[in-house]
Each structure stands twice: as structure tokens, then as C-alpha cells.
Write a protein that holds these residues in place. Structure first.
Motif, mmCIF file in Angstrom:
data_model
loop_
_atom_site.group_PDB
_atom_site.id
_atom_site.type_symbol
_atom_site.label_atom_id
_atom_site.label_comp_id
_atom_site.label_asym_id
_atom_site.label_seq_id
_atom_site.Cartn_x
_atom_site.Cartn_y
_atom_site.Cartn_z
ATOM 1 N N GLN A 102 0.715 -1.071 -0.142
ATOM 2 C CA GLN A 102 0.105 0.220 0.202
ATOM 3 C C GLN A 102 0.814 1.574 -0.250
ATOM 4 O OE1 GLN A 102 -3.914 0.762 2.918
ATOM 5 N NE2 GLN A 102 -2.527 1.276 3.808
ATOM 6 N N GLN A 108 -3.286 0.902 -3.321
ATOM 7 C CA GLN A 108 -3.654 -0.623 -2.914
ATOM 8 C C GLN A 108 -2.764 -1.900 -3.615
ATOM 9 O OE1 GLN A 108 -7.244 -1.029 -0.687
ATOM 10 N NE2 GLN A 108 -6.026 -0.066 1.309
ATOM 11 N N LYS A 126 -8.434 -13.338 -4.354
ATOM 12 C CA LYS A 126 -7.369 -11.772 -3.740
ATOM 13 C C LYS A 126 -6.849 -11.422 -3.136
ATOM 14 C CE LYS A 126 -8.407 -6.769 -3.991
ATOM 15 N NZ LYS A 126 -8.801 -5.465 -3.977
ATOM 16 N N PRO A 175 -4.305 -9.673 -1.115
ATOM 17 C CA PRO A 175 -4.551 -7.738 -0.580
ATOM 18 C C PRO A 175 -2.652 -7.476 -0.227
ATOM 19 C CG PRO A 175 -5.958 -9.177 1.000
ATOM 20 C CD PRO A 175 -5.013 -9.621 0.033
ATOM 21 N N THR A 228 2.789 -1.530 4.049
ATOM 22 C CA THR A 228 2.438 -0.110 3.814
ATOM 23 C C THR A 228 3.560 1.032 3.383
ATOM 24 O OG1 THR A 228 1.342 1.388 4.238
ATOM 25 C CG2 THR A 228 1.709 0.160 6.112
ATOM 26 N N THR A 255 5.522 5.319 10.490
ATOM 27 C CA THR A 255 4.632 3.900 9.355
ATOM 28 C C THR A 255 5.171 2.404 9.831
ATOM 29 O OG1 THR A 255 4.020 6.097 7.909
ATOM 30 C CG2 THR A 255 4.066 3.125 7.835
ATOM 31 N N PRO A 256 5.165 1.384 10.549
ATOM 32 C CA PRO A 256 5.354 0.104 10.412
ATOM 33 C C PRO A 256 5.602 -0.302 8.952
ATOM 34 C CG PRO A 256 3.733 0.081 10.733
ATOM 35 C CD PRO A 256 3.790 1.540 10.930
ATOM 36 N N ASP A 302 1.444 -4.293 7.116
ATOM 37 C CA ASP A 302 -0.584 -3.486 7.307
ATOM 38 C C ASP A 302 -1.257 -4.435 8.197
ATOM 39 O OD1 ASP A 302 -3.135 -3.319 7.432
ATOM 40 O OD2 ASP A 302 -2.377 -2.254 5.473
ATOM 41 N N PRO A 303 -1.260 -4.706 9.801
ATOM 42 C CA PRO A 303 -1.786 -5.803 10.570
ATOM 43 C C PRO A 303 -3.269 -6.126 9.804
ATOM 44 C CG PRO A 303 -0.998 -3.883 11.440
ATOM 45 C CD PRO A 303 -1.132 -3.779 10.509
ATOM 46 N N GLY A 304 -3.944 -5.164 9.469
ATOM 47 C CA GLY A 304 -5.276 -5.665 9.417
ATOM 48 C C GLY A 304 -5.432 -6.695 7.965
ATOM 49 N N TYR A 305 -4.435 -6.199 7.055
ATOM 50 C CA TYR A 305 -4.644 -7.350 5.558
ATOM 51 C C TYR A 305 -3.511 -8.166 6.424
ATOM 52 C CZ TYR A 305 -6.869 -4.339 2.688
ATOM 53 O OH TYR A 305 -8.281 -4.022 1.566
ATOM 54 N N ARG A 330 2.441 -14.053 7.066
ATOM 55 C CA ARG A 330 1.148 -14.222 7.375
ATOM 56 C C ARG A 330 0.647 -15.128 5.685
ATOM 57 N NH1 ARG A 330 -2.337 -10.700 10.855
ATOM 58 N NH2 ARG A 330 -0.951 -10.950 13.326
ATOM 59 N N LYS A 355 -1.491 -16.490 2.925
ATOM 60 C CA LYS A 355 -3.325 -16.908 3.243
ATOM 61 C C LYS A 355 -3.220 -17.741 2.449
ATOM 62 C CE LYS A 355 -5.270 -12.629 3.055
ATOM 63 N NZ LYS A 355 -6.394 -12.220 3.538
ATOM 64 N N TRP A 356 -4.294 -18.434 3.208
ATOM 65 C CA TRP A 356 -4.986 -19.942 2.583
ATOM 66 C C TRP A 356 -6.137 -19.887 1.506
ATOM 67 C CZ3 TRP A 356 -3.832 -25.115 2.143
ATOM 68 C CH2 TRP A 356 -4.857 -25.779 1.521
ATOM 69 N N ALA A 415 -9.143 -21.611 -0.486
ATOM 70 C CA ALA A 415 -9.826 -23.247 -1.019
ATOM 71 C C ALA A 415 -11.275 -22.923 -1.979
ATOM 72 C CB ALA A 415 -9.800 -23.618 -0.021
#
Lengths: 224, 232
Positions: free
Chosen positions: B124, B136, B156, B158, B162, B170-171, B174-177, B182, B184-185, B187
Motif C-alpha cells: 500500500q 493498494q 484476491k 491483498p 505499507t 510507519t511500520p 499492514d496488520p489489518g490485511y 502470514r 493466505k490460505w 480454498a
């Protein structure tokens, strides 16, 4: 046992044909399962015998819900029944007629996309989903068919969106009606959703949107 | 084996059509000719005794159901540079590890789907550092069956981090996404009824909405695509 056949030059008559048919059918009808060789029968002989019926609802329609309207109060089937929102785009019900089935097992599933979980106002925004169904006009809710998507952080600052989640979702279950005494009806398969706020203070997610989901069912003949 | 009844013919001239229909080939609602041997045997109804005791070993493998699958456990990589910075979402990368082709010898209902872990590079961007001009990036996965897109199986992926042109506090994620650490799984599964005998082609493909100047990729640690054909 040999098949009686006509000799060359003999006259074909109805009675002769009946006799020939009789000799053939006697041999065929007389085959017992004990005479079968390994892999003797295939799709060239046997009717299909696994699938009773299958149906699917593939939707690309978006559905939204908000905390104000559909909050989760407790992780209980009673709460799902009373307070969660039904996502009607994912209804699967054979155009309202349901599915009349013999004693069998039915595989059901929902997979879809949580397009947006907006936790602008708070940490720990949650979206909850439940796949449920109805047998003989009785809705069935199971906690094992409940899933939750968690967006852990609210916005750190006003200048970046930390607060939206995007997640694929998949829930699968088996309805075991092999002990049903007679024909039964799977009335429908549906999806419900709710929003929560976890340990954070109110308000919780401002908007949750689901999009591009599939609800499906497949009924299989049971073992005899 | 089956219960083919005796043939009855009226006295008189031999009628070829009657003999054919009554003894050889008469696909009636309840087949009772020799045609029943041609794919019409039903143990409960046509086997002597109807006792549902046809031994499994007497049935050829693949008579009722056939299954195909393929997958990978070594990481696969798909690079944004392979897209040539093309903004056309139909110019896509075929995710080769998640494709399948099979020949099905009979009409059937197909149950099919795929699963994969995804770890995507996407950012982002807050270009002017004031909340305006936010971009984004994302990757997505499209599913095709027999050449047609199944939009309901769209996934999708994401952004996972960021940044700002002028970073301050700014870290880097993006912990929200998703986060970069991490996976994404994804299925997805669906059903196609009325599939006719012939080839089945399943294809997944990726596309990225990525800033052209970036070097980004999607990694798939493991993935699996499958199809179960149930004869109808």
C-alpha cells in the motif's frame, strides 16, 4: 450350456426364435455373482450408482452487514438462529422445492470471499459466518460450521488503511441421514453472518461485505 | 444375473422389428432385453435375488467415479515482471502448478477445486503522505473450467505491507490485511453438472495490480488442484 442356433438352410420361425432367445437368456440369467471374475463388470455394464443429485449456487453478488444490525451476542446456535443475518445470495434450495432424498449422506459446503471487514473505529473487528441447513423443515445449526475472520488492528494513523481485511473462507460439512427411515427432504442450505468486536470497545466493524461465494451440495447413495 | 424375461411372439409371420425390439434392443423404462447388459445392470433390480451383494472386486476401477489431482510442495514463484506491466487483467500468468487436464470417458457431474498457500508481495503506497493518493496493490487468482471463467471462485490477495514516500513512524507491514509473515490460505470448490464425455480442463491464473517500477512476486509454498468425476 450352448446356445441353440439355426442350421444353415433351415427355416426361421417364431417358435425357433423363442427357443433361441430362451437358451441365451437362461445362460445370462443364470450367472451368479460367484461366477464373476475380478473386474468383470464396468461402466459398459453397470448403471451409475454413486451420485443421487448435486446442485450449486455460484454467486457474484455482494452482501453487506453492519454491527448495528447484526451483532454476535454469543457463540451459540441460539444466537445464530435469532440474531445473525442470512446472506440470501447464497441460498441453495432447488428453486424452492428442496431435495427429496433416500437415506444417504450429503456433502455441503460454502466457500467465498470476505471482501471487506472495516475496523476503522476499533481493534479486533470480527466477521462471523455459519453454514446451516434444514432437514424436514427443521433448521440445523452446528458450531463446527462456524468460522470467524479477525482483523486485529485499528488504524494506527489517519493516513493509512490498516483496518480492512480480505479473506477467503471455506466451510464444509456432511449431513448423515443414512439412518433415515424413509425419504427425507433437504429443504435448503444457507449461510448466515454476524459482526463482532472481540475485546475491543464498541463500536465494532462499520461494514462487512461478502462477495463471490459458492454454496453446494452433493448427495451420495449409502452403502448397503 | 439379470432377470431377462421369456420372449413371447404371436403366431404367424416372423416380424424382424418385433423380434429386435422385444429381445435385442428395447430401451424401455424397465429394460428387459439383452440391451440391459449394455450399461443397464443395477444390482438391486437386475441381479438375481436383488440382494445388493455385488462384490467390489468384480467392478472395474473407475466404473462409477474417477479422480485426478496434482499439486506441489516445492515453492512456486510468479513474478510481476512476467506481466510486462500490462494493465489488462486478461493478460495473466498461468499458475502452472494449479492446472489440470483429464479425459473423462462418460457423462458426469464434476466436483472440482483447488487449495494453495499464497504469500504475495503487494504494497500500500501513500504517495503524498496525507491520505490522498493511496494506492493498494494486490494479486488475484482467476479460475477457468473448460475455457470459461468461474467468477465465483475468484480470490484476491491483498497488500501485505505499507509504506510512504516519506516514512516516519510507519511500520513495514499492514496488520489489518495480510502480513508478509502470514500466508493466505485459499480454498475454492464447485460443481459442474451435465459435463459430457471428453476433456476436462481446469486452469488457474494470477494477475497483479502492481506499481510498474516495483519488483514483486507471489510465492506459493504448496498448492493442490483436483477433480472428482461422478458418472451420471
Amino acid at each position: 450350456m450352448a446356445v441353440d442356433t439355426y442350421l444353415s438352410g433351415s427355416t426361421i420361425t417364431n417358435s425357433g426364435i423363442i427357443a433361441q432367445h430362451q437358451s441365451v437368456r437362461t445362460i445370462i440369467n443364470g450367472q451368479s455373482r460367484d461366477t464373476l471374475d475380478r473386474s468383470a463388470l464396468g461402466d459398459q455394464h453397470l448403471q451409475q450408482g454413486v451420485l443421487i443429485t448435486a446442485d450449486v449456487n455460484e454467486s457474484t453478488t455482494a452482501e453487506s452487514l453492519t454491527f448495528a444490525g447484526f451483532p454476535i451476542a454469543a457463540e451459540t446456535t441460539a444466537d445464530i438462529s435469532a440474531n445473525w443475518k442470512r446472506l440470501t445470495s447464497y441460498d441453495l434450495d432447488n428453486a424452492g422445492a428442496g431435495y427429496s432424498l433416500p437415506p444417504c449422506k450429503v456433502l455441503i459446503w460454502f466457500n467465498g470471499r470476505l471482501k471487506e471487514l472495516d475496523t476503522t473505529a476499533n481493534d479486533n473487528g470480527q466477521a462471523w459466518l455459519c453454514l446451516y441447513y434444514s432437514v424436514n423443515s427443521t433448521p440445523v445449526y452446528k458450531m463446527v460450521n462456524v468460522g470467524m475472520i479477525h482483523a486485529p488492528e485499528a488504524a494506527f494513523t489517519a493516513i493509512v488503511n490498516y483496518n480492512l481485511a480480505e479473506e477467503p473462507v471455506c466451510i464444509v460439512d456432511v449431513i448423515d441421514q443414512t439412518n433415515a427411515g424413509s425419504t427425507w427432504t433437504l429443504d435448503w442450505v444457507r449461510v448466515k453472518a454476524a459482526v463482532g468486536r472481540g475485546s475491543g470497545a464498541a463500536p465494532a466493524p462499520g461494514n462487512v461485505e461478502f462477495l463471490q461465494g459458492i454454496t453446494g451440495m452433493m448427495a451420495f447413495y449409502k452403502d448397503e | 444375473m439379470p432377470a431377462i424375461p421369456a420372449l413371447t411372439l404371436s403366431p404367424g409371420n416372423v416380424n424382424i422389428d418385433t423380434i429386435y425390439q422385444d429381445s435385442i434392443y428395447g430401451p424401455a423404462a424397465t429394460p428387459d432385453t439383452f440391451e440391459i447388459l449394455n450399461g443397464g445392470l443395477d444390482e438391486a433390480g437386475n441381479w438375481t435375488g436383488g440382494d445388493n451383494s455385488l462384490p467390489a472386486w468384480a467392478v472395474q476401477e473407475g466404473t462409477f467415479v474417477r479422480y485426478w489431482s496434482t499439486g506441489f510442495t516445492r515453492w512456486e514463484y510468479y513474478y510481476e515482471r512476467q506481466l510486462s506491466s500490462d494493465s489488462n487483467v486478461n493478460n495473466r500468468l498461468t499458475t502452472a502448478g494449479l492446472c489440470l487436464e483429464a479425459y473423462i470417458p462418460w457423462d458426469c457431474t464434476i466436483w472440482y477445486g483447488y487449495q494453495a498457500w499464497c504469500l504475495q508481495d503487494a504494497t500500500q503506497w501513500d504517495h503524498d503522505n496525507n491520505g490522498v493518493g493511496l494506492t493498494q496493490e494486490y494479486w488475484d487468482i482467476r479460475f477457468n473450467i473448460d475455457g470459461a471463467v468461474n467468477n465465483s471462485m475468484y480470490a484476491k490477495l491483498p497488500h501485505t505491507r505499507t509504506t510512504q514516500d516519506d516514512p516516519t513512524t510507519t511500520p513495514t507491514h499492514d496488520p489489518g490485511y495480510s502480513q508478509e509473515n502470514r500466508w493466505k490460505w485459499v480454498a475454492k470448490m464447485s460443481v459442474k453438472t451435465g459435463k459430457q464425455r471428453g476433456y476436462l480442463k481446469l486452469r488457474t491464473s494470477a494477475w497483479a495490480s502492481i506499481e510498474p517500477e516495483t519488483i514483486a512476486k507471489t510465492k506459493m509454498p504448496t498448492g493442490f488442484i483436483w477433480a472428482l468425476a461422478l458418472r451420471t
